[in-house]
Design a protein around this motif. Structure first.
Motif, mmCIF file in Angstrom:
data_model
loop_
_atom_site.group_PDB
_atom_site.id
_atom_site.type_symbol
_atom_site.label_atom_id
_atom_site.label_comp_id
_atom_site.label_asym_id
_atom_site.label_seq_id
_atom_site.Cartn_x
_atom_site.Cartn_y
_atom_site.Cartn_z
ATOM 1 N N LEU A 296 0.834 -1.206 0.000
ATOM 2 C CA LEU A 296 0.000 0.000 0.000
ATOM 3 C C LEU A 296 0.869 1.258 0.000
ATOM 4 C CD1 LEU A 296 -2.803 1.294 0.151
ATOM 5 C CD2 LEU A 296 -2.682 1.076 2.654
ATOM 6 N N VAL A 297 1.981 1.224 0.715
ATOM 7 C CA VAL A 297 2.942 2.334 0.665
ATOM 8 C C VAL A 297 3.410 2.560 -0.767
ATOM 9 C CG1 VAL A 297 5.316 2.975 1.276
ATOM 10 C CG2 VAL A 297 3.744 2.200 3.048
ATOM 11 N N GLY A 298 3.752 1.460 -1.465
ATOM 12 C CA GLY A 298 4.209 1.584 -2.847
ATOM 13 C C GLY A 298 3.150 2.155 -3.766
ATOM 14 N N LEU A 299 1.889 1.717 -3.591
ATOM 15 C CA LEU A 299 0.799 2.232 -4.417
ATOM 16 C C LEU A 299 0.575 3.718 -4.169
ATOM 17 C CD1 LEU A 299 -1.538 1.762 -6.389
ATOM 18 C CD2 LEU A 299 -2.963 1.111 -4.415
ATOM 19 N N THR A 300 0.592 4.120 -2.904
ATOM 20 C CA THR A 300 0.432 5.544 -2.566
ATOM 21 C C THR A 300 1.545 6.370 -3.185
ATOM 22 O OG1 THR A 300 -0.598 4.925 -0.459
ATOM 23 C CG2 THR A 300 0.238 7.182 -0.654
ATOM 24 N N ASN A 301 2.742 5.848 -3.153
ATOM 25 C CA ASN A 301 3.902 6.522 -3.739
ATOM 26 C C ASN A 301 3.712 6.768 -5.230
ATOM 27 O OD1 ASN A 301 6.485 7.626 -3.647
ATOM 28 N ND2 ASN A 301 7.499 5.653 -3.876
ATOM 29 N N VAL A 302 3.218 5.766 -5.936
ATOM 30 C CA VAL A 302 2.978 5.901 -7.383
ATOM 31 C C VAL A 302 1.909 6.953 -7.657
ATOM 32 C CG1 VAL A 302 2.096 4.742 -9.443
ATOM 33 C CG2 VAL A 302 3.681 3.545 -7.935
ATOM 34 N N LEU A 303 0.764 6.820 -7.002
ATOM 35 C CA LEU A 303 -0.362 7.715 -7.289
ATOM 36 C C LEU A 303 -0.032 9.167 -6.970
ATOM 37 C CD1 LEU A 303 -3.336 5.507 -6.000
ATOM 38 C CD2 LEU A 303 -2.536 5.819 -8.358
ATOM 39 N N ALA A 304 0.665 9.390 -5.864
ATOM 40 C CA ALA A 304 0.978 10.766 -5.471
ATOM 41 C C ALA A 304 1.996 11.416 -6.399
ATOM 42 C CB ALA A 304 1.488 10.789 -4.035
ATOM 43 N N THR A 305 2.817 10.606 -7.058
ATOM 44 C CA THR A 305 3.787 11.171 -8.003
ATOM 45 C C THR A 305 3.091 11.845 -9.185
ATOM 46 O OG1 THR A 305 5.406 9.487 -7.365
ATOM 47 C CG2 THR A 305 5.822 10.651 -9.426
ATOM 48 N N PHE A 306 1.902 11.379 -9.531
ATOM 49 C CA PHE A 306 1.146 12.023 -10.614
ATOM 50 C C PHE A 306 0.789 13.465 -10.251
ATOM 51 C CE2 PHE A 306 0.334 7.579 -11.812
ATOM 52 C CZ PHE A 306 0.614 7.646 -13.174
ATOM 53 N N ILE A 307 0.679 13.742 -8.956
ATOM 54 C CA ILE A 307 0.412 15.122 -8.534
ATOM 55 C C ILE A 307 1.558 16.022 -8.975
ATOM 56 C CG2 ILE A 307 0.024 16.648 -6.563
ATOM 57 C CD1 ILE A 307 -1.104 14.240 -5.034
ATOM 58 N N ALA A 308 2.781 15.556 -8.752
ATOM 59 C CA ALA A 308 3.954 16.344 -9.152
ATOM 60 C C ALA A 308 4.001 16.542 -10.658
ATOM 61 C CB ALA A 308 5.226 15.664 -8.662
ATOM 62 N N ILE A 309 3.760 15.464 -11.405
ATOM 63 C CA ILE A 309 3.818 15.566 -12.868
ATOM 64 C C ILE A 309 2.772 16.561 -13.376
ATOM 65 C CG2 ILE A 309 3.459 14.275 -15.015
ATOM 66 C CD1 ILE A 309 4.663 11.854 -13.611
ATOM 67 N N ALA A 310 1.609 16.577 -12.747
ATOM 68 C CA ALA A 310 0.543 17.476 -13.188
ATOM 69 C C ALA A 310 0.820 18.930 -12.833
ATOM 70 C CB ALA A 310 -0.788 17.036 -12.576
ATOM 71 N N LEU A 311 1.525 19.153 -11.710
ATOM 72 C CA LEU A 311 1.641 20.512 -11.184
ATOM 73 C C LEU A 311 3.005 21.160 -11.370
ATOM 74 C CD1 LEU A 311 -0.284 20.134 -7.789
ATOM 75 C CD2 LEU A 311 -1.162 20.985 -9.977
ATOM 76 N N ILE A 312 4.055 20.395 -11.649
ATOM 77 C CA ILE A 312 5.406 20.947 -11.625
ATOM 78 C C ILE A 312 5.594 22.087 -12.618
ATOM 79 C CG2 ILE A 312 6.287 19.194 -13.228
ATOM 80 C CD1 ILE A 312 8.943 19.338 -11.718
ATOM 81 N N ASP A 313 4.980 21.996 -13.792
ATOM 82 C CA ASP A 313 5.120 23.055 -14.779
ATOM 83 C C ASP A 313 3.950 24.045 -14.748
ATOM 84 O OD1 ASP A 313 7.631 22.318 -15.976
ATOM 85 O OD2 ASP A 313 6.606 20.580 -16.830
ATOM 86 N N ARG A 314 3.072 23.915 -13.745
ATOM 87 C CA ARG A 314 1.976 24.870 -13.528
ATOM 88 C C ARG A 314 2.227 25.679 -12.258
ATOM 89 N NH1 ARG A 314 -3.376 21.101 -14.821
ATOM 90 N NH2 ARG A 314 -2.721 20.400 -16.902
ATOM 91 N N TRP A 315 2.308 24.993 -11.136
ATOM 92 C CA TRP A 315 2.572 25.680 -9.875
ATOM 93 C C TRP A 315 4.000 26.184 -9.798
ATOM 94 C CZ3 TRP A 315 0.307 22.911 -4.939
ATOM 95 C CH2 TRP A 315 -1.095 22.921 -5.025
ATOM 96 N N GLY A 316 4.926 25.397 -10.310
ATOM 97 C CA GLY A 316 6.341 25.692 -10.144
ATOM 98 C C GLY A 316 6.955 24.813 -9.073
ATOM 99 N N ARG A 317 8.287 24.890 -8.965
ATOM 100 C CA ARG A 317 9.010 23.996 -8.068
ATOM 101 C C ARG A 317 8.834 24.364 -6.592
ATOM 102 N NH1 ARG A 317 9.099 23.365 -13.448
ATOM 103 N NH2 ARG A 317 11.050 22.578 -14.325
ATOM 104 N N LYS A 318 9.000 25.645 -6.255
ATOM 105 C CA LYS A 318 9.034 26.033 -4.842
ATOM 106 C C LYS A 318 7.695 25.857 -4.115
ATOM 107 C CE LYS A 318 11.789 29.232 -3.344
ATOM 108 N NZ LYS A 318 12.627 30.416 -3.075
#
Length: 463
Positions: A296-318
């Motif tokens: 379950l830790v591994g699954l949560t890790n995968v799903l939450a990474t999509f948040i970064a991919i979706a937001l990194i070039d919108r919100w920015g890094r900081k």
């Protein structure tokens, strides 16, 4: 240049660059498989060989020791052999190390096998983000580099699920050896990658570089401008060590890369990745529950990474880093508190697991992918191999320290104090992000370099 100018002119070229980046990012899958696979195997290795917690720490951390050495070698390899051939070498060593680990006849041979595996991971963890930064256009550069971290999380999840399946029979050799199969598949895939156009230009192979960029950008004007930008920087050749000793501004970017990797490793994430079953044991769960919660830790890790991919070039890094470090500090702080007051019933068990998963979300959406992206973005081209080599070496050196110290910390200062320590470090990282980390969203690598070399404050080099 703005994103509009650099966007590919055709769906075909955009599809090509995404395909190439995803294929290269599969190096992260190898990384994740090895990080995840040892977690479920340790209790069975300890039972078979009847070794102490300290020996288990050595078995876990030997891979990171090899990875640190591989990261140092990768700087030279990527410059002389090229990014593509370095990835091929890493894939070959990964397959060899995986098979030797599964066949290990003693703790000593298992440690040696994992050092070989670590060298492979060190080479790949240096080369893949570098390759991605040089191939992807800046309007999707953050997302493509984040894909590397996504592949790490998928690899960890696959390894956790594989470990869970083999745990019923205690077949730890299969746990460690079976990851050679995706290693072989990755090896064949890498053979189809183009060389980095920047590296080709550095080696004087101009027409090949233009041909690769034409496939990836789809617009001759964009290709001409990008080649001209790289040519301008290549007037002075790679001089990493000399630049480090002679150029104060380059030293600043190198030390920032080192700090960023230190921040990533001391969040405590790899403590959970390497020792998840042990952590769930401390919460009062039996072996079967330990393995399924680890998955379950591994699954949560995968799903939450999509948040970064979706937001990194919108919100920015900081903004994402601020959010992530805050979530991690709170999550680990609560886990430590629950272990301090005692986990005596099912409600408190589930609540503590939920707080640990919240910590995983905080890491996967922020420091996990974003640190790799930033480290590949802030180094100037003429010293990029050296700078990324230093930061990648730091990643593995700190990873080694985390891996070899966690069980000793649990046995020495206790569960609660160990988790509080990591929570406090995450709080410190919020402050460091504010003072030192630049915002690089939508900025070309060339502009970041110009700002750095002009002496701007580190946190302003992306403006």
């Amino acid at each position: 240049m703005n994103a509009q100018v650099l966007a590919p002119s055709s769906a075909q070229s955009k599809a090509t660059v995404v395909f190439v980046c995803i294929l290269a990012a599969l190096a992260g899958l190898m990384f994740g498989l090895d990080v995840g696979v040892i977690s479920g195997a340790t209790q069975f290795i300890q039972a078979e060989y009847k070794v102490s917690d300290h020996t288990i720490e050595w078995i876990v951390s030997s891979m990171m020791f090899g990875a640190a050495a591989g990261a140092l070698a990768a700087s030279w390899l990527s410059g002389h052999l090229g990014r593509k051939r370095s990835l091929v070498l890493g894939a070959v060593l990964f397959v060899i190390g995986s098979l030797l680990s599964g066949l290990a006849s003693s703790p000593e041979t298992l440690i040696a096998s994992r050092v070989v595996l670590g060298v492979a991971i060190g080479i790949a963890s240096f080369t893949a983000p570098l390759y991605l930064a040089e191939v992807a256009p800046e309007y999707i550069r953050g997302a493509m580099i984040s894909t590397y971290q996504l592949m790490i999380t998928i690899g960890i999840l696959v390894a956790f699920l594989s470990d869970t399946a083999f745990s019923y029979s205690g077949a730890w050799r299969w746990m460690l050896g079976i990851i050679a199969i995706p290693g072989v598949l990755f090896l064949f895939g890498v053979l189809f990658l183009p060389d980095s156009p920047r590296w080709l230009l550095m080696r004087g192979r101009r027409q090949e570089a233009i041909d690769v960029l034409q496939r990836l950008r789809g617009d001759s004007d964009v290709v001409s401008r990008e080649v001209a930008d790289i040519d301008e920087q290549l007037k002075t050749p790679q001089r990493g060590w000399h630049m480090f000793t002679e150029n104060r501004n380059f030293r600043r970017s190198v030390w920032l890369g080192v700090l960023l990797q230190l921040m990533q490793q001391f969040t405590g994430m790899n403590v959970v990745m390497y020792y998840a079953p042990r952590i769930f044991k401390e919460m009062g769960y039996d072996t079967a529950a330990q393995m399924w919660f680890t998955a379950l830790v591994g699954l949560t890790n995968v799903l939450a990474t999509f948040i970064a991919i979706a937001l990194i070039d919108r919100w920015g890094r900081k903004p994402i880093l601020y959010t992530g470090f805050t979530v991690m500090a709170v999550g680990l702080g609560v886990v430590g508190t629950m272990m301090h007051i005692g986990i005596h019933d099912q409600v408190s068990q589930i609540f503590t697991v939920a707080m640990l998963l919240m910590f995983i979300v905080g890491f996967a959406m922020s420091a996990g992918p974003l640190i790799w992206a930033l480290c590949s973005e802030i180094q100037p081209l003429k010293g990029r191999d050296f700078g990324i080599g230093c930061s990648t070496f730091t990643n593995w050196a700190c990873n080694y320290l985390v891996g070899i110290s966690f069980l000793s910390l649990l046995n020495g200062i206790g569960n609660a104090n160990t988790f509080w320590l990591y929570a406090a470090l995450n709080a410190v990282f919020i402050v460091l992000t504010f003072w030192l980390v630049p915002e690089t969203k939508g900025v070309t690598l060339e502009q970041i370099e110009r700002n750095l070399m002009s002496g701007k404050r580190l946190r302003d080099i992306g403006r």
